[in-house]
Design a protein around this motif. Structure first.
Motif, PDB file in Angstrom:
ATOM      1  N   LEU A  81      -6.049  -4.969 -72.102  1.00 39.73           N
ATOM      2  CA  LEU A  81      -7.018  -5.663 -72.954  1.00 39.73           C
ATOM      3  C   LEU A  81      -6.640  -5.576 -74.427  1.00 39.73           C
ATOM      4  O   LEU A  81      -6.687  -6.578 -75.148  1.00 39.73           O
ATOM      5  CB  LEU A  81      -8.411  -5.076 -72.754  1.00 39.73           C
ATOM      6  N   ASN A  82      -6.285  -4.395 -74.877  1.00 34.31           N
ATOM      7  CA  ASN A  82      -5.937  -4.215 -76.286  1.00 34.31           C
ATOM      8  C   ASN A  82      -4.759  -5.091 -76.685  1.00 34.31           C
ATOM      9  O   ASN A  82      -4.775  -5.727 -77.737  1.00 34.31           O
ATOM     10  CB  ASN A  82      -5.639  -2.753 -76.591  1.00 34.31           C
ATOM     11  N   ARG A  83      -3.737  -5.127 -75.850  1.00 36.90           N
ATOM     12  CA  ARG A  83      -2.564  -5.953 -76.180  1.00 36.90           C
ATOM     13  C   ARG A  83      -2.893  -7.439 -76.170  1.00 36.90           C
ATOM     14  O   ARG A  83      -2.442  -8.191 -77.032  1.00 36.90           O
ATOM     15  CB  ARG A  83      -1.422  -5.658 -75.222  1.00 36.90           C
ATOM     16  N   VAL A  84      -3.670  -7.876 -75.197  1.00 38.16           N
ATOM     17  CA  VAL A  84      -4.044  -9.291 -75.129  1.00 38.16           C
ATOM     18  C   VAL A  84      -4.779  -9.692 -76.400  1.00 38.16           C
ATOM     19  O   VAL A  84      -4.461 -10.708 -77.025  1.00 38.16           O
ATOM     20  CB  VAL A  84      -4.902  -9.582 -73.875  1.00 38.16           C
ATOM     21  N   LEU A  85      -5.747  -8.886 -76.803  1.00 39.18           N
ATOM     22  CA  LEU A  85      -6.542  -9.217 -77.988  1.00 39.18           C
ATOM     23  C   LEU A  85      -5.735  -9.086 -79.276  1.00 39.18           C
ATOM     24  O   LEU A  85      -5.970  -9.830 -80.230  1.00 39.18           O
ATOM     25  CB  LEU A  85      -7.787  -8.338 -78.039  1.00 39.18           C
ATOM     26  N   ASP A  86      -4.770  -8.180 -79.317  1.00 41.33           N
ATOM     27  CA  ASP A  86      -3.936  -8.007 -80.516  1.00 41.33           C
ATOM     28  C   ASP A  86      -2.845  -9.062 -80.639  1.00 41.33           C
ATOM     29  O   ASP A  86      -2.552  -9.533 -81.732  1.00 41.33           O
ATOM     30  CB  ASP A  86      -3.273  -6.622 -80.515  1.00 41.33           C
ATOM     31  N   ILE A 131       2.512  -9.138 -70.580  1.00 39.99           N
ATOM     32  CA  ILE A 131       1.725  -7.980 -71.004  1.00 39.99           C
ATOM     33  C   ILE A 131       1.287  -7.160 -69.794  1.00 39.99           C
ATOM     34  O   ILE A 131       1.421  -5.934 -69.777  1.00 39.99           O
ATOM     35  CB  ILE A 131       0.499  -8.427 -71.834  1.00 39.99           C
ATOM     36  N   VAL A 132       0.773  -7.825 -68.785  1.00 35.43           N
ATOM     37  CA  VAL A 132       0.320  -7.127 -67.570  1.00 35.43           C
ATOM     38  C   VAL A 132       1.463  -6.339 -66.944  1.00 35.43           C
ATOM     39  O   VAL A 132       1.330  -5.151 -66.651  1.00 35.43           O
ATOM     40  CB  VAL A 132      -0.292  -8.120 -66.551  1.00 35.43           C
ATOM     41  N   LYS A 133       2.610  -6.972 -66.757  1.00 34.18           N
ATOM     42  CA  LYS A 133       3.754  -6.312 -66.122  1.00 34.18           C
ATOM     43  C   LYS A 133       4.232  -5.115 -66.946  1.00 34.18           C
ATOM     44  O   LYS A 133       4.534  -4.049 -66.392  1.00 34.18           O
ATOM     45  CB  LYS A 133       4.897  -7.303 -65.921  1.00 34.18           C
ATOM     46  N   GLU A 134       4.299  -5.268 -68.262  1.00 34.09           N
ATOM     47  CA  GLU A 134       4.774  -4.172 -69.111  1.00 34.09           C
ATOM     48  C   GLU A 134       3.808  -2.998 -69.106  1.00 34.09           C
ATOM     49  O   GLU A 134       4.227  -1.833 -69.023  1.00 34.09           O
ATOM     50  CB  GLU A 134       4.997  -4.675 -70.543  1.00 34.09           C
ATOM     51  N   GLU A 135       2.524  -3.264 -69.187  1.00 35.02           N
ATOM     52  CA  GLU A 135       1.546  -2.168 -69.210  1.00 35.02           C
ATOM     53  C   GLU A 135       1.408  -1.496 -67.849  1.00 35.02           C
ATOM     54  O   GLU A 135       1.205  -0.288 -67.765  1.00 35.02           O
ATOM     55  CB  GLU A 135       0.190  -2.660 -69.724  1.00 35.02           C
ATOM     56  N   MET A 136       1.532  -2.262 -66.798  1.00 34.05           N
ATOM     57  CA  MET A 136       1.471  -1.666 -65.453  1.00 34.05           C
ATOM     58  C   MET A 136       2.675  -0.773 -65.190  1.00 34.05           C
ATOM     59  O   MET A 136       2.619   0.130 -64.356  1.00 34.05           O
ATOM     60  CB  MET A 136       1.364  -2.764 -64.386  1.00 34.05           C
ATOM     61  N   ALA A 137       3.772  -0.982 -65.893  1.00 38.04           N
ATOM     62  CA  ALA A 137       4.976  -0.163 -65.715  1.00 38.04           C
ATOM     63  C   ALA A 137       4.855   1.208 -66.382  1.00 38.04           C
ATOM     64  O   ALA A 137       5.661   2.098 -66.119  1.00 38.04           O
ATOM     65  CB  ALA A 137       6.194  -0.903 -66.270  1.00 38.04           C
ATOM     66  N   ILE A 138       3.848   1.386 -67.239  1.00 34.82           N
ATOM     67  CA  ILE A 138       3.626   2.672 -67.912  1.00 34.82           C
ATOM     68  C   ILE A 138       2.618   3.468 -67.091  1.00 34.82           C
ATOM     69  O   ILE A 138       1.481   3.042 -66.900  1.00 34.82           O
ATOM     70  CB  ILE A 138       3.092   2.456 -69.345  1.00 34.82           C
ATOM     71  N   ARG A 139       3.038   4.622 -66.594  1.00 32.23           N
ATOM     72  CA  ARG A 139       2.191   5.422 -65.707  1.00 32.23           C
ATOM     73  C   ARG A 139       0.918   5.886 -66.407  1.00 32.23           C
ATOM     74  O   ARG A 139       0.938   6.359 -67.537  1.00 32.23           O
ATOM     75  CB  ARG A 139       2.975   6.642 -65.216  1.00 32.23           C
ATOM     76  N   LYS A 176     -13.907  -6.908 -72.823  1.00 32.17           N
ATOM     77  CA  LYS A 176     -14.093  -6.752 -74.264  1.00 32.17           C
ATOM     78  C   LYS A 176     -14.373  -8.119 -74.858  1.00 32.17           C
ATOM     79  O   LYS A 176     -13.864  -9.130 -74.393  1.00 32.17           O
ATOM     80  CB  LYS A 176     -12.835  -6.189 -74.925  1.00 32.17           C
ATOM     81  N   SER A 177     -15.138  -8.113 -75.908  1.00 32.40           N
ATOM     82  CA  SER A 177     -15.306  -9.343 -76.678  1.00 32.40           C
ATOM     83  C   SER A 177     -15.265  -8.991 -78.149  1.00 32.40           C
ATOM     84  O   SER A 177     -15.659  -7.906 -78.541  1.00 32.40           O
ATOM     85  CB  SER A 177     -16.627 -10.038 -76.322  1.00 32.40           C
ATOM     86  N   LEU A 200      -6.962   4.044 -63.670  1.00 33.33           N
ATOM     87  CA  LEU A 200      -6.849   2.598 -63.818  1.00 33.33           C
ATOM     88  C   LEU A 200      -7.588   2.101 -65.055  1.00 33.33           C
ATOM     89  O   LEU A 200      -7.206   1.097 -65.649  1.00 33.33           O
ATOM     90  CB  LEU A 200      -7.380   1.895 -62.566  1.00 33.33           C
ATOM     91  N   GLU A 201      -8.618   2.840 -65.480  1.00 33.38           N
ATOM     92  CA  GLU A 201      -9.340   2.467 -66.692  1.00 33.38           C
ATOM     93  C   GLU A 201      -8.407   2.461 -67.900  1.00 33.38           C
ATOM     94  O   GLU A 201      -8.517   1.627 -68.784  1.00 33.38           O
ATOM     95  CB  GLU A 201     -10.477   3.451 -66.985  1.00 33.38           C
ATOM     96  N   ASN A 202      -7.471   3.400 -67.908  1.00 36.59           N
ATOM     97  CA  ASN A 202      -6.540   3.523 -69.020  1.00 36.59           C
ATOM     98  C   ASN A 202      -5.589   2.330 -69.083  1.00 36.59           C
ATOM     99  O   ASN A 202      -5.392   1.735 -70.141  1.00 36.59           O
ATOM    100  CB  ASN A 202      -5.756   4.834 -68.902  1.00 36.59           C
ATOM    101  N   VAL A 203      -5.030   1.963 -67.965  1.00 38.93           N
ATOM    102  CA  VAL A 203      -4.105   0.829 -67.968  1.00 38.93           C
ATOM    103  C   VAL A 203      -4.853  -0.476 -68.241  1.00 38.93           C
ATOM    104  O   VAL A 203      -4.363  -1.347 -68.955  1.00 38.93           O
ATOM    105  CB  VAL A 203      -3.262   0.766 -66.672  1.00 38.93           C
ATOM    106  N   ALA A 204      -6.075  -0.609 -67.740  1.00 35.65           N
ATOM    107  CA  ALA A 204      -6.876  -1.806 -68.011  1.00 35.65           C
ATOM    108  C   ALA A 204      -7.177  -1.923 -69.507  1.00 35.65           C
ATOM    109  O   ALA A 204      -7.085  -3.007 -70.089  1.00 35.65           O
ATOM    110  CB  ALA A 204      -8.177  -1.767 -67.208  1.00 35.65           C
TER     111      ALA A 204
END
Length: 118
Positions: A79-84, A59-67, A116-117, A71-75
């Motif tokens: 988070l959203n993908r991890v929780l989903d 997830i980290v690698k895939e999201e970091m690859a999207i410009r 997030k929680s 940094l708040e946006n990529v973070a």
């Protein structure tokens, strides 16, 4: 509740507001901490019953690859993908750090922390 921590995921990406950052790219560091109930996996010893750190890294690698400009946006996307995608995760914190940001001076790192929680 247990936690999984992945520290110092190194990624080369193209985030930033400046046009040059989108062309040249930069080194980034991502730290991820997730919490969830790991009692079942402690008993079953089965990967399907735990928080898979390989999935987290993907997830980290895939999201970091999207410009992103910020940094708040990529973070937030991480988070959203991890929780989903990992239903066992109840809480997550991600730190995205830009190594050697283009702001001058003796700055080694700029970090944005998002948490997030559920």
């Amino acid at each position: 509740m247990g936690s999984i921590k992945i520290k110092n995921i190194k990624v080369f990406a193209y985030h930033g507001c400046l046009d040059e950052e989108g062309k040249i790219g930069s080194d980034y560091r991502v730290d991820l901490k997730v919490k969830g109930d790991l009692s079942l996996s402690a008993k079953t010893d089965a990967l399907k019953d735990t928080i898979d750190y390989v999935h987290l890294n993907k997830i980290v690698k895939e999201e970091m690859a999207i410009r992103s400009k910020l940094l708040e946006n990529v973070a937030e996307r991480i988070l959203n993908r991890v929780l989903d995608e990992l239903l066992i995760v109840q809480k997550a914190t991600v730190d995205v750090s830009k190594i050697n940001p283009p702001i001058g001076g003796n700055v080694k790192m700029v970090t944005v922390r998002r948490s997030k929680s559920r």
